[in-house]
Design a protein around this motif. Sequence first.
Motif, PDB file in Angstrom:
ATOM      1  N   ASP A 149     -19.776  12.490  -6.068  1.00  0.00           N
ATOM      2  CA  ASP A 149     -20.963  11.643  -6.163  1.00  0.00           C
ATOM      3  C   ASP A 149     -20.667  10.325  -6.888  1.00  0.00           C
ATOM      4  N   SER A 150     -19.403   9.914  -6.908  1.00  0.00           N
ATOM      5  CA  SER A 150     -19.059   8.653  -7.572  1.00  0.00           C
ATOM      6  C   SER A 150     -19.728   7.484  -6.863  1.00  0.00           C
ATOM      7  N   LEU A 151     -19.929   6.413  -7.599  1.00  0.00           N
ATOM      8  CA  LEU A 151     -20.520   5.211  -6.999  1.00  0.00           C
ATOM      9  C   LEU A 151     -19.574   4.570  -5.998  1.00  0.00           C
ATOM     10  N   PHE A 152     -18.273   4.730  -6.212  1.00  0.00           N
ATOM     11  CA  PHE A 152     -17.335   4.229  -5.208  1.00  0.00           C
ATOM     12  C   PHE A 152     -17.579   4.926  -3.876  1.00  0.00           C
ATOM     13  N   ASN A 153     -17.714   6.247  -3.915  1.00  0.00           N
ATOM     14  CA  ASN A 153     -17.967   6.983  -2.669  1.00  0.00           C
ATOM     15  C   ASN A 153     -19.282   6.561  -2.034  1.00  0.00           C
ATOM     16  N   ALA A 154     -20.285   6.337  -2.868  1.00  0.00           N
ATOM     17  CA  ALA A 154     -21.604   5.975  -2.346  1.00  0.00           C
ATOM     18  C   ALA A 154     -21.631   4.567  -1.759  1.00  0.00           C
ATOM     19  N   LEU A 155     -20.906   3.634  -2.383  1.00  0.00           N
ATOM     20  CA  LEU A 155     -21.033   2.226  -2.009  1.00  0.00           C
ATOM     21  C   LEU A 155     -19.875   1.672  -1.181  1.00  0.00           C
ATOM     22  N   HIS A 156     -18.687   2.249  -1.320  1.00  0.00           N
ATOM     23  CA  HIS A 156     -17.524   1.631  -0.682  1.00  0.00           C
ATOM     24  C   HIS A 156     -16.713   2.555   0.229  1.00  0.00           C
ATOM     25  N   ALA A 157     -16.793   3.844   0.024  1.00  0.00           N
ATOM     26  CA  ALA A 157     -15.874   4.758   0.703  1.00  0.00           C
ATOM     27  C   ALA A 157     -15.917   4.620   2.224  1.00  0.00           C
TER      28      ALA A 157
ATOM     29  N   GLU B 214     -13.278   2.722   7.220  1.00  0.00           N
ATOM     30  CA  GLU B 214     -13.256   1.929   8.468  1.00  0.00           C
ATOM     31  C   GLU B 214     -12.192   0.834   8.388  1.00  0.00           C
ATOM     32  N   ALA B 215     -12.058   0.225   7.219  1.00  0.00           N
ATOM     33  CA  ALA B 215     -11.062  -0.837   7.043  1.00  0.00           C
ATOM     34  C   ALA B 215      -9.647  -0.309   7.225  1.00  0.00           C
ATOM     35  N   GLU B 216      -9.430   0.926   6.787  1.00  0.00           N
ATOM     36  CA  GLU B 216      -8.094   1.511   6.899  1.00  0.00           C
ATOM     37  C   GLU B 216      -7.636   1.588   8.351  1.00  0.00           C
TER      38      GLU B 216
ATOM     39  N   LEU C  69      -8.120  -0.630  10.431  1.00  0.00           N
ATOM     40  CA  LEU C  69      -7.725  -1.983  10.826  1.00  0.00           C
ATOM     41  C   LEU C  69      -6.348  -2.360  10.286  1.00  0.00           C
ATOM     42  N   TRP C  70      -5.833  -1.554   9.361  1.00  0.00           N
ATOM     43  CA  TRP C  70      -4.576  -1.904   8.701  1.00  0.00           C
ATOM     44  C   TRP C  70      -3.391  -1.681   9.630  1.00  0.00           C
ATOM     45  N   ASN C  71      -2.562  -2.698   9.766  1.00  0.00           N
ATOM     46  CA  ASN C  71      -1.351  -2.620  10.576  1.00  0.00           C
ATOM     47  C   ASN C  71      -0.158  -2.931   9.681  1.00  0.00           C
ATOM     48  N   PRO C  72       0.602  -1.921   9.279  1.00  0.00           N
ATOM     49  CA  PRO C  72       1.711  -2.155   8.345  1.00  0.00           C
ATOM     50  C   PRO C  72       2.800  -3.053   8.904  1.00  0.00           C
ATOM     51  N   ALA C  73       2.841  -3.190  10.224  1.00  0.00           N
ATOM     52  CA  ALA C  73       3.875  -4.021  10.840  1.00  0.00           C
ATOM     53  C   ALA C  73       3.437  -5.475  10.983  1.00  0.00           C
ATOM     54  N   SER C  74       2.193  -5.750  10.648  1.00  0.00           N
ATOM     55  CA  SER C  74       1.652  -7.095  10.864  1.00  0.00           C
ATOM     56  C   SER C  74       1.573  -7.884   9.563  1.00  0.00           C
ATOM     57  N   GLN C  75       1.729  -9.198   9.667  1.00  0.00           N
ATOM     58  CA  GLN C  75       1.522 -10.098   8.534  1.00  0.00           C
ATOM     59  C   GLN C  75       0.049 -10.508   8.425  1.00  0.00           C
ATOM     60  N   ASP C  76      -0.714 -10.181   9.444  1.00  0.00           N
ATOM     61  CA  ASP C  76      -2.116 -10.581   9.492  1.00  0.00           C
ATOM     62  C   ASP C  76      -3.011  -9.353   9.407  1.00  0.00           C
ATOM     63  N   ASN C  77      -3.503  -9.071   8.210  1.00  0.00           N
ATOM     64  CA  ASN C  77      -4.435  -7.967   8.006  1.00  0.00           C
ATOM     65  C   ASN C  77      -5.724  -8.482   7.382  1.00  0.00           C
ATOM     66  N   GLU C  78      -6.143  -9.672   7.815  1.00  0.00           N
ATOM     67  CA  GLU C  78      -7.320 -10.302   7.214  1.00  0.00           C
ATOM     68  C   GLU C  78      -8.594  -9.518   7.475  1.00  0.00           C
ATOM     69  N   ALA C  79      -8.650  -8.786   8.588  1.00  0.00           N
ATOM     70  CA  ALA C  79      -9.839  -7.979   8.856  1.00  0.00           C
ATOM     71  C   ALA C  79      -9.979  -6.890   7.793  1.00  0.00           C
ATOM     72  N   TYR C  80      -8.858  -6.302   7.417  1.00  0.00           N
ATOM     73  CA  TYR C  80      -8.881  -5.300   6.342  1.00  0.00           C
ATOM     74  C   TYR C  80      -9.332  -5.934   5.038  1.00  0.00           C
ATOM     75  N   TRP C  81      -8.709  -7.069   4.679  1.00  0.00           N
ATOM     76  CA  TRP C  81      -9.003  -7.684   3.387  1.00  0.00           C
ATOM     77  C   TRP C  81     -10.422  -8.252   3.322  1.00  0.00           C
ATOM     78  N   SER C  82     -11.008  -8.548   4.462  1.00  0.00           N
ATOM     79  CA  SER C  82     -12.394  -9.028   4.444  1.00  0.00           C
ATOM     80  C   SER C  82     -13.342  -7.941   3.941  1.00  0.00           C
ATOM     81  N   VAL C  83     -13.015  -6.673   4.199  1.00  0.00           N
ATOM     82  CA  VAL C  83     -13.826  -5.561   3.692  1.00  0.00           C
ATOM     83  C   VAL C  83     -13.704  -5.481   2.167  1.00  0.00           C
ATOM     84  N   ILE C  84     -12.495  -5.652   1.660  1.00  0.00           N
ATOM     85  CA  ILE C  84     -12.287  -5.656   0.208  1.00  0.00           C
ATOM     86  C   ILE C  84     -13.052  -6.814  -0.418  1.00  0.00           C
TER      87      ILE C  84
END
Length: 428
Positions: A22-30, A35-37, A39-54
Amino acid sequence: MSNRRSFLKKSAALGLGAFGADSLFNALHAQSFSEAEKLWNPASQDNEAYWSVIQDAYTASRSEVIILNNGGVSPSPVSVQVALEKYNLQAAQGPSYYMWRIMDKGREPLRKHLAALAGADPDEIAINRNATEALNTVIFGLPLQKGDEVIGTMQDYPNMIQAWKQRQLREGVVYKQLSFDFPVESEEQIVKAFENAITPKTKIIHVTHIINWVGQIMPVRKICDMAHKRGIEVVVDGAHSFAVLDYKIPDLNCDYFGTSLHKFLSAPVGSGMMWIKKDKIPKIWPLLCNSVPNSGDIRKFETLGTRSFPIEQAIGEAVNFQEAIGNKRKQERLHFLKKYWAEKAAKIPGVKIHTSLKPEFSCAIAGFSVDGLKPSEVDSQLFQKHNIHTVGIVWENISCVRVTPHVYTKLEHLDKLVGAIEQIAKRV
């Protein structure tokens, strides 16, 4: 009566809930992080879609002022803000009860999770208010004698320098300061400078992991290894490296370590942490009184009197946020953001970068200067004309404007910074 029982039950859960389902992280961000995860591509230099969620998890990313002085103190993500607000509201119902009988139960779970993040034994972790408090505890607590020598640098943080100078003034401890012309892209050069300053009377080396003025990463492990071969202990100022670089404190091989949690961990303002190697704890005197000052219990350093329990407990949500991103990924992002703006700024005529852009020698922090202008003048123009908040630095042989992005910083904000620097440089 039923409502009162319900309130008390929820209050008790709140005091311990940062690391539960019941942490607030789970409630608000999890969910958004999950979903952002995808979008993550470890082989790419462009992960701006992921970082936009952060970025969206920080209200600061939408501030009218572009905040690029995160090296001073960082904003918190929404989950930490809400946690602090809830703990404050809870405490306001009756501080003597909710702080000391409810929230106080959350310190040991928090200690455990901070220790896990630091890669340390929980019994080596003390929770306090900032790096100054942590490191001053060590500096004033070390059993040094008149004539014992301490080696630091002129580029260390002022509060640590003044603490050592105070010991020198009061007790006759000999405080020696090296000076470096940063950037330095040779670990051997730095280690050798410390080694050459050692004498038979040297007891302590004080080293700043990341120099706060310009972001130079110091080779702490190599300094510690060298020092230990000579029977010398090492105090490490990790204010700008914890939750930035991907490391575990014991891997540094230091003896004492202090940091602020309100910088890159994004915990509430006024939160810090101290680590002391377990077998060193008994000999360090607490900065503030304790009934058993020579105890081997790290908790002897937490007798701070009445302090903000809400701030302390909200640290837990910052730990959750950090772990959701991961240390390695965060370090790589912060280096990328630094390099993104600094490489462009370096091409502007009249602009000088005062920080190495190689990842082994710097991460988030970098400094720049504009020919013909004082750092304060550049800092002022950035804020007054472009709504960009940085900080002008003039300290010893360092004169520059420090820029420190964070994970919530958008590339468009850094593009605006570069454009502003170019305009300022053209007017000189």
